[in-house]
Design a protein around this motif. Structure first.
Motif, PDB file in Angstrom:
ATOM      1  N   LYS A 134       0.822  -1.201   0.000  1.00 40.47           N
ATOM      2  CA  LYS A 134       0.000   0.000   0.000  1.00 40.47           C
ATOM      3  C   LYS A 134       0.863   1.261   0.000  1.00 40.47           C
ATOM      4  O   LYS A 134       1.841   1.355   0.752  1.00 40.47           O
ATOM      5  CB  LYS A 134      -0.921   0.013   1.229  1.00 40.47           C
ATOM      6  CG  LYS A 134      -1.940  -1.110   1.244  1.00 40.47           C
ATOM      7  CD  LYS A 134      -2.841  -1.021   2.479  1.00 40.47           C
ATOM      8  CE  LYS A 134      -3.859  -2.149   2.494  1.00 40.47           C
ATOM      9  NZ  LYS A 134      -4.735  -2.094   3.685  1.00 40.47           N
ATOM     10  N   LYS A 135       0.485   2.186  -0.829  1.00 37.89           N
ATOM     11  CA  LYS A 135       1.229   3.436  -0.968  1.00 37.89           C
ATOM     12  C   LYS A 135       1.364   4.144   0.374  1.00 37.89           C
ATOM     13  O   LYS A 135       0.394   4.277   1.129  1.00 37.89           O
ATOM     14  CB  LYS A 135       0.515   4.353  -1.967  1.00 37.89           C
ATOM     15  CG  LYS A 135       1.241   5.676  -2.229  1.00 37.89           C
ATOM     16  CD  LYS A 135       0.505   6.513  -3.256  1.00 37.89           C
ATOM     17  CE  LYS A 135       1.239   7.821  -3.521  1.00 37.89           C
ATOM     18  NZ  LYS A 135       0.545   8.644  -4.567  1.00 37.89           N
ATOM     19  N   GLU A 137       2.870   3.255   3.054  1.00 37.75           N
ATOM     20  CA  GLU A 137       3.064   2.435   4.246  1.00 37.75           C
ATOM     21  C   GLU A 137       4.481   1.878   4.298  1.00 37.75           C
ATOM     22  O   GLU A 137       5.140   1.689   3.274  1.00 37.75           O
ATOM     23  CB  GLU A 137       2.029   1.312   4.314  1.00 37.75           C
ATOM     24  CG  GLU A 137       0.626   1.823   4.541  1.00 37.75           C
ATOM     25  CD  GLU A 137      -0.288   0.772   5.143  1.00 37.75           C
ATOM     26  OE1 GLU A 137       0.173  -0.351   5.430  1.00 37.75           O
ATOM     27  OE2 GLU A 137      -1.481   1.076   5.328  1.00 37.75           O
ATOM     28  N   THR A 191       0.546   1.654  -4.639  1.00 42.15           N
ATOM     29  CA  THR A 191      -0.211   0.486  -4.182  1.00 42.15           C
ATOM     30  C   THR A 191      -0.212  -0.580  -5.269  1.00 42.15           C
ATOM     31  O   THR A 191      -0.419  -0.268  -6.451  1.00 42.15           O
ATOM     32  CB  THR A 191      -1.660   0.872  -3.840  1.00 42.15           C
ATOM     33  OG1 THR A 191      -1.645   1.783  -2.728  1.00 42.15           O
ATOM     34  CG2 THR A 191      -2.487  -0.344  -3.478  1.00 42.15           C
ATOM     35  N   LEU A 531      -4.949  -7.283  -0.289  1.00 36.21           N
ATOM     36  CA  LEU A 531      -5.136  -5.930   0.227  1.00 36.21           C
ATOM     37  C   LEU A 531      -6.437  -5.753   1.002  1.00 36.21           C
ATOM     38  O   LEU A 531      -6.547  -4.809   1.790  1.00 36.21           O
ATOM     39  CB  LEU A 531      -5.114  -4.917  -0.930  1.00 36.21           C
ATOM     40  CG  LEU A 531      -3.776  -4.699  -1.641  1.00 36.21           C
ATOM     41  CD1 LEU A 531      -3.965  -3.761  -2.832  1.00 36.21           C
ATOM     42  CD2 LEU A 531      -2.715  -4.136  -0.696  1.00 36.21           C
TER      43      LEU A 531
END
Length: 678
Positions: A134-135, A137, A191, A531
């Motif tokens: 995830k972008k 993170e 992501t 996800l």
């Protein structure tokens, strides 16, 4: 988990109830009498719980948040999940080293990466059907590493897309020729549900690698190398009374060598033995040959998870028998002592003081306080005399040392038939504490069997409805769906479990989790991908019941009879002593609305507002999905209470939870306690 083939036609033959699909006209004349002052039993805090088994990528690739598959190269095929990365020919080599002749540790293999290029040679891990990144993170990489003689190569760690585009990177340099743990963090720039992990040498030389690992920083309770937060949250939201683990048929194993052995799942993760998962090739329709257990989610983590979500821990242990649907191997009775000792030691691990052998290990793992284990299952779905012989030996040893421990025994994989009849009679004659019954049947069966426990012996063993799920097509069919028809039937059945909570002490749907691309069995309560996770209609039915459970049973009747399917209506009623609420659960499985008036007897005047939580759909095939995870979920509204009466239209195909406050319920419970001494 039962996986023997069945005839669907045989399952539904003789079912007395049918789905009413005609008309939507409301039927009138339904007066329900709730006798709130006639308490006839108590509801155990363990009434509704969750059952966990590592099936459908439930643990590795699921709730255990490790993103690297085969991190220690211990799968039967050592390089499974890994591929070589090189830009030109002859830039290096990857060699798996097996130290089994000189190392007693279960982690015997490691990888030697030799680079002959200035940069760009290494290996890539595909994860579990990809890695969910995830972008923004953070992801924490760790590895055990050592340099080869004369080598000092830096290593670059990269998150990449399936096309090789970078999503984040970090660099570190192992130092020296002794094994050390190295850690770096990467922050994702985008992501991607199908990302990969790449490890590349930056120079010429050799480096040894083991326990190559990648975890999201954002785990449940932010524990390093922990569990997927979204999946655990779905469990916590149910407020389950117990957590049963680790299965299921996985406890038994296809062979005894492949059985679940709890002692091999505790301690440092690098010392936990990898084992093939018994579900990897069980079903021809869903072979999953890369399915193994690393036991990063081991017995300590199971106990910890139970504590986190407020559930009583309920471990199940192998009784010296492999799965009877597979090899059916057994341990001779005179060689059963190690299995018995495992059970005794497990209780000490869970409850023993820190000065005891196994209590000390628990404390060293970070939990000095006991886990307060009260229940223990002996065997899973065994049947026949061989099981009884072994159960008696377990029972004698466990009762001798731990007389207060409640033992759970089985009636086999079926809810009826000769195996069930034999074990049900035998276990009752042995005064078993709790008997585990399993039901994988058609939706019609669940409606018909809402009265299953009405005539069970109130002085006999308690019942654990340990595994159940409505099979919408056929048992073990890959075409079973988590649709509203199945969930609605389960709700009808659950009113029968609750009406008989003086006999039924525990109940849990099974299986719990399924990965969108890695499942073997359907239906399942919660579906996940790399996800996302979402609850099915079955999940929300379970949640409605578990979060609206009372403490004491009271009758709810229509025409002086319990509401057990007449006109496709099913009901149960309870008092919640803690909140002074009367809780009514009413299920309408017909295709027409039915007007109802609920008369509350035995309480002082009740006026004002109550609440109605409702699930309904006119489409029995309705399901939730990753695109529409909340397509079918409960809604809540206020309802009026006048002169101890609630008027309500029970909509077609609906589950209704009615809650009404009544301050006088406290005196009702106090009177019951005085009369019964409870």
């Amino acid at each position: 988990m039962t996986h023997k083939p069945f005839s669907f036609a045989a399952l539904v033959a003789g079912c007395l109830l049918s789905w009413n699909v005609s008309g939507q006209t409301a039927a009138s004349g339904n007066t329900f009498t709730v006798k709130a002052d006639k308490i006839y039993g108590e509801i155990a805090p363990t009434m509704y719980g969750v059952f966990f088994e590592d099936i459908n990528l439930g643990a590795d690739g699921g709730i255990y948040a490790e993103l690297v598959k085969n991190r220690s190269f211990e799968f039967d095929t050592p390089m499974m999940g890994w591929v070589e990365q090189k830009q030109n020919n002859d830039q290096g080599s990857l060699l798996v080293i097996n130290q089994s002749s000189v190392v007693s540790s279960p982690n015997r293999r490691y990888l030697r990466l030799t680079s002959k290029a200035d940069a760009g040679y290494g290996l890539l891990n595909e994860g579990f059907r990809g890695m969910g990144i995830k972008k923004g993170e953070q992801y924490n990489f760790s590895v055990l590493a050592r340099q080869g003689a004369g080598s000092s190569m830096p290593l670059v760690v990269e998150l990449v897309t399936a096309k090789g585009e970078k999503l984040g990177s970090a660099t570190f340099t192992p130092a020296g020729q002794e094994w050390k743990k190295y850690e770096v963090s990467l922050t994702a720039t985008d992501t991607d549900p199908k990302a990969r992990l790449r490890v590349l040498a930056q120079g010429k030389g050799a480096v040894d690698l083991d326990m190559v690992s990648l975890f999201p920083k954002n785990t449940w309770k932010q524990r390093p190398n922990g569990l997927r937060a979204d999946m655990v949250q779905l469990l916590a939201d149910m407020k389950p009374g117990f957590l049963r683990f680790p299965g299921g048929c996985i406890v038994e194993g296809r062979t005894l060598d492949e059985r679940f052995q709890w002692k091999k799942t505790i301690g440092a993760v690098e010392n936990r033995a990898t084992l093939v998962n018994r579900w990897n090739t069980e079903f021809k329709h869903r072979h999953t040959p890369d399915y193994f257990q690393t036991f990063g989610l081991g017995f300590f983590e199971y106990f910890q998870l139970a504590e986190d979500i407020g559930a009583a821990p309920l471990p199940i242990l192998n009784c010296g028998m492999a799965c009877q649907f597979n090899t059916g191997e057994v341990v001779p009775l005179d060689q059963l002592d190690p299995y018995i000792q495992d059970a005794l030691d497990l209780v000490e691990f869970a409850n023993g003081p820190v000065t005891s052998e196994w209590g000390k290990i628990r404390a060293e793992m970070g939990h000095p306080a006991p886990f307060n284990l009260k229940y223990l299952g002996v065997g899973n779905e065994q049947w026949g005399e061989q099981y009884v012989e072994r159960y008696k030996i377990f029972e004698k040893a466990l009762r001798s040392k731990y007389p207060d421990l409640k033992l759970i025994t089985t009636t086999g994989p079926f809810p009826d038939g000769p195996e069930f009849d034999y074990l049900n009679k035998t276990m009752r004659s042995l005064n078993a504490d709790i008997i585990d019954e399993h039901y994988y049947r058609a939706p019609e069966w669940f409606q018909e069997n809402a009265t299953r426990y009405d005539n069970y012996d109130r002085k006999g063993p308690k019942i654990f409805a340990g595994e159940y799920a409505s099979q919408t097509v056929a048992i073990a069919s890959p075409d079973n769906k988590n649709n509203w028809k199945g969930a609605l039937a389960e709700a009808a059945f659950m009113t029968g479990l609750e009406r008989n909570a003086d006999v039924v002490a525990m109940a849990s749907y099974a299986p719990l989790f399924a990965h969108e691309e890695g499942w073997q069995w359907t239906p399942d309560m919660i579906w996940v991908n790399n996800l996302q996770s979402f609850g099915t209609p079955n999940y929300y039915v379970q949640k409605l019941f578990s979060t609206n459970v009372g403490t004491h049973l009271v009758p709810i009747q229509r025409n002086n009879a319990n509401v057990t399917g007449q006109d496709n209506l099913f009901a149960s009623a309870s008092i919640n002593q803690k909140t002074n609420e009367l809780i009514l659960k009413v299920v309408n499985t017909s295709g027409k609305a039915q007007d109802g008036e609920f008369v509350l007897e035995g309480v002082k005047s009740v006026q004002g507002k109550g609440t109605l939580q409702k699930m309904r759909s006119s489409n029995l095939e309705q399901m939730n999905s990753f695109k529409e995870p909340m397509a079918l979920t409960p809604v809540q509204q206020s309802i009026s209470v006048k002169n101890n009466r609630v008027k309500l239209s029970l909509e077609p195909y609906s589950v209704n939870i009615i809650k009404v406050k009544a301050s006088s319920l406290g005196s009702v419970v106090a009177k019951y306690a005085a009369n019964t001494g409870k």
